[in-house]
Design an enzyme around this catalytic site. Structure first.
Site, PDB file in Angstrom:
ATOM      1  N   LYS A  12      52.822 105.447  37.340  1.00 55.30           N
ATOM      2  CA  LYS A  12      53.364 106.416  38.179  1.00 55.30           C
ATOM      3  C   LYS A  12      52.437 107.647  38.231  1.00 55.30           C
ATOM      4  O   LYS A  12      51.484 107.388  38.377  1.00 55.30           O
ATOM      5  CB  LYS A  12      54.942 106.818  37.807  1.00 55.30           C
ATOM      6  CG  LYS A  12      55.762 105.489  37.441  1.00 55.30           C
ATOM      7  CD  LYS A  12      57.172 105.740  37.427  1.00 55.30           C
ATOM      8  CE  LYS A  12      57.909 104.237  37.023  1.00 55.30           C
ATOM      9  NZ  LYS A  12      59.493 104.406  36.911  1.00 55.30           N
ATOM     10  N   GLU A 100      61.172 103.893  43.730  1.00 54.25           N
ATOM     11  CA  GLU A 100      60.968 105.377  44.072  1.00 54.25           C
ATOM     12  C   GLU A 100      60.206 105.677  45.517  1.00 54.25           C
ATOM     13  O   GLU A 100      60.529 106.321  46.084  1.00 54.25           O
ATOM     14  CB  GLU A 100      60.029 105.549  42.927  1.00 54.25           C
ATOM     15  CG  GLU A 100      60.747 105.861  41.520  1.00 54.25           C
ATOM     16  CD  GLU A 100      59.684 105.833  40.342  1.00 54.25           C
ATOM     17  OE1 GLU A 100      58.671 106.157  40.293  1.00 54.25           O
ATOM     18  OE2 GLU A 100      60.426 105.675  39.131  1.00 54.25           O
TER      19      GLU A 100
HETATM   20  P1  13P Z   1      60.520 102.790  32.893  1.00 56.07           P
HETATM   21  O1  13P Z   1      59.878 101.629  32.355  1.00 56.07           O
HETATM   22  O2  13P Z   1      59.990 104.064  32.544  1.00 56.07           O
HETATM   23  O3  13P Z   1      62.063 102.879  33.094  1.00 56.07           O
HETATM   24  O4  13P Z   1      60.048 102.494  34.585  1.00 56.07           O
HETATM   25  C1  13P Z   1      60.260 101.344  35.011  1.00 56.07           C
HETATM   26  C2  13P Z   1      59.522 101.304  36.366  1.00 56.07           C
HETATM   27  O5  13P Z   1      59.955 101.963  37.247  1.00 56.07           O
HETATM   28  C3  13P Z   1      58.245 100.420  36.231  1.00 56.07           C
HETATM   29  O6  13P Z   1      57.787 100.316  37.769  1.00 56.07           O
END
Ligand code: 13P
Length: 258
Positions: A12, A100
Site C-alpha cells: 500500500k 481501496e
Molecule cells: P491487511 O492484511 O492489512 O488486512 O490488508 C489486506 C489487503 O488489503 C491486501 O491487499
C-alpha cells in the site's frame, strides 16, 4: 488440481527507501530456492519503489509488481502508469480492483475489466481483487456482490486477446470488513467464498477456472495463515500490514509452502 500457492505483499502507501532496503534484504536472505520451489512470492511496493525492488530482487526468484495499472495504453492520463512501463520495470504482476481503489477512487467493475485487458495485452500478471463490505455481508448479499465482480473479470478473461497463461491470472478475495481491521474471515467462510468464485468463473466460460489461484486477503497474520491456507480453494494470500514486517511475511510464506 495442484495450484502452486502465491503469497503477495501489498505494501500500500507505506515504506521509504531505507525501510524498504531492510525489508528487501531480509526477504532476499531468507527466501531461498527450496522455499520458492513450493510457494511463489511477490512484493508490490508503491510505484516509485519498483526500481528499488527490481534492484534488490532481480535474480532471486522473488517477483515484484505494481498496486495498479492504467486502463489505457498511453497518452493523456496524468498521474497514471501504463502496463508497458510496468514491463520496463520488470513487473510480473499488477494488482487491480483493490477495494481501496474501488472505494477511494470510485473504480468500477468496467474499469477493473479494462485494466485486466491491458495487462493481458502486455503480458503483466493480474491479481484481481473482489470482496463484499460488512453491510453487504450482513444484508445477505455476499454472493450477489462477488458474482457481479467476478462476471466483469471473467468477461475480460474470456476475451480472445489473451497473452496470459492461466498461472498469471489470480483472483484475490478480500472481504472489505477484514482489511486492516484485525478481523479475519474464518477458514470456512473463506473457503465458501473461494468455491463460489471458482464456480462462477467456470460458469462464465473461463476455461482455466480450476487452474486459477484464488488468494485470501484481509488481516492475514502468521497465527491465522495456516488455517486459511489449509482450505482446498485458498491458494495463498494477499498480505497488507504483515507484509511490511519481514518476520511476519516470511512466516506467512512458510505457512503457504507447508
Ligand atoms: P491487511 O492484511 O492489512 O488486512 O490488508 C489486506 C489487503 O488489503 C491486501 O491487499
Amino acid at each position: 488440481m495442484a495450484r502452486k500457492p502465491l503469497v503477495a505483499g501489498n505494501w500500500k502507501m507505506n515504506g521509504d527507501i531505507v525501510a524498504n532496503e531492510q525489508l528487501l534484504t531480509a526477504l532476499r536472505a531468507d527466501l531461498g530456492r527450496a522455499l520458492l520451489s513450493r510457494v511463489e512470492v511477490a512484493v508490490c511496493p508503491p510505484y516509485p519503489y519498483l526500481g528499488q525492488a527490481a534492484a534488490w530482487l532481480g535474480g532471486t526468484g522473488i517477483a515484484w509488481g505494481a498496486q495498479n495499472v492504467a486502463a489505457l495504453p498511453n497518452g493523456a492520463c496524468t498521474g497514471d502508469v501504463s502496463a508497458a512501463m510496468l514491463v520496463d520495470l520488470g513487473c510480473q504482476w499488477a494488482i487491480v480492483g483493490h477495494s481501496e481503489r474501488r472505494q477511494m477512487a470510485g473504480e468500477t467493475d468496467a474499469q477493473v475489466a479494462a485494466r485486466i485487458s491491458i495487462c493481458k495485452l502486455h503480458g503483466v500478471g493480474v491479481i484481481a481483487c473482489i470482496g463484499e463490505t460488512l453491510d453487504e455481508r450482513e444484508a445477505g448479499r455476499t454472493e450477489a456482490v462477488l458474482g457481479r465482480q467476478v462476471d466483469a473479470i471473467a468477461a475480460a478473461l474470456v476475451d480472445p486477446v489473451h497473452r496470459l497463461p492461466a498461472q498469471r491470472v489470480v483472483l484475490a478475495y478480500e472481504p472489505v470488513w477484514a482489511i486492516g481491521t484485525g478481523r479475519t474471515a474464518s477458514p470456512e467462510m473463506a473457503q465458501a467464498a473461494h468455491r463460489f468464485v471458482r464456480e462462477r468463473l467456470a460458469r462464465q466460460g473461463y476455461r482455466h477456472a480450476n487452474a486459477t489461484r484464488i488468494l485470501y486477503g484481509g488481516s492475514v497474520k502468521p497465527a491465522n495463515a495456516t488455517g486459511l491456507f489449509a482450505m482446498p480453494d485458498v491458494d495463498g494470500g494477499l498480505i497488507g500490514g504483515a507484509s511490511l514486517v519481514a518476520d511476519e511475511f516470511l512466516a506467512i510464506c512458510r505457512a503457504a509452502a507447508a
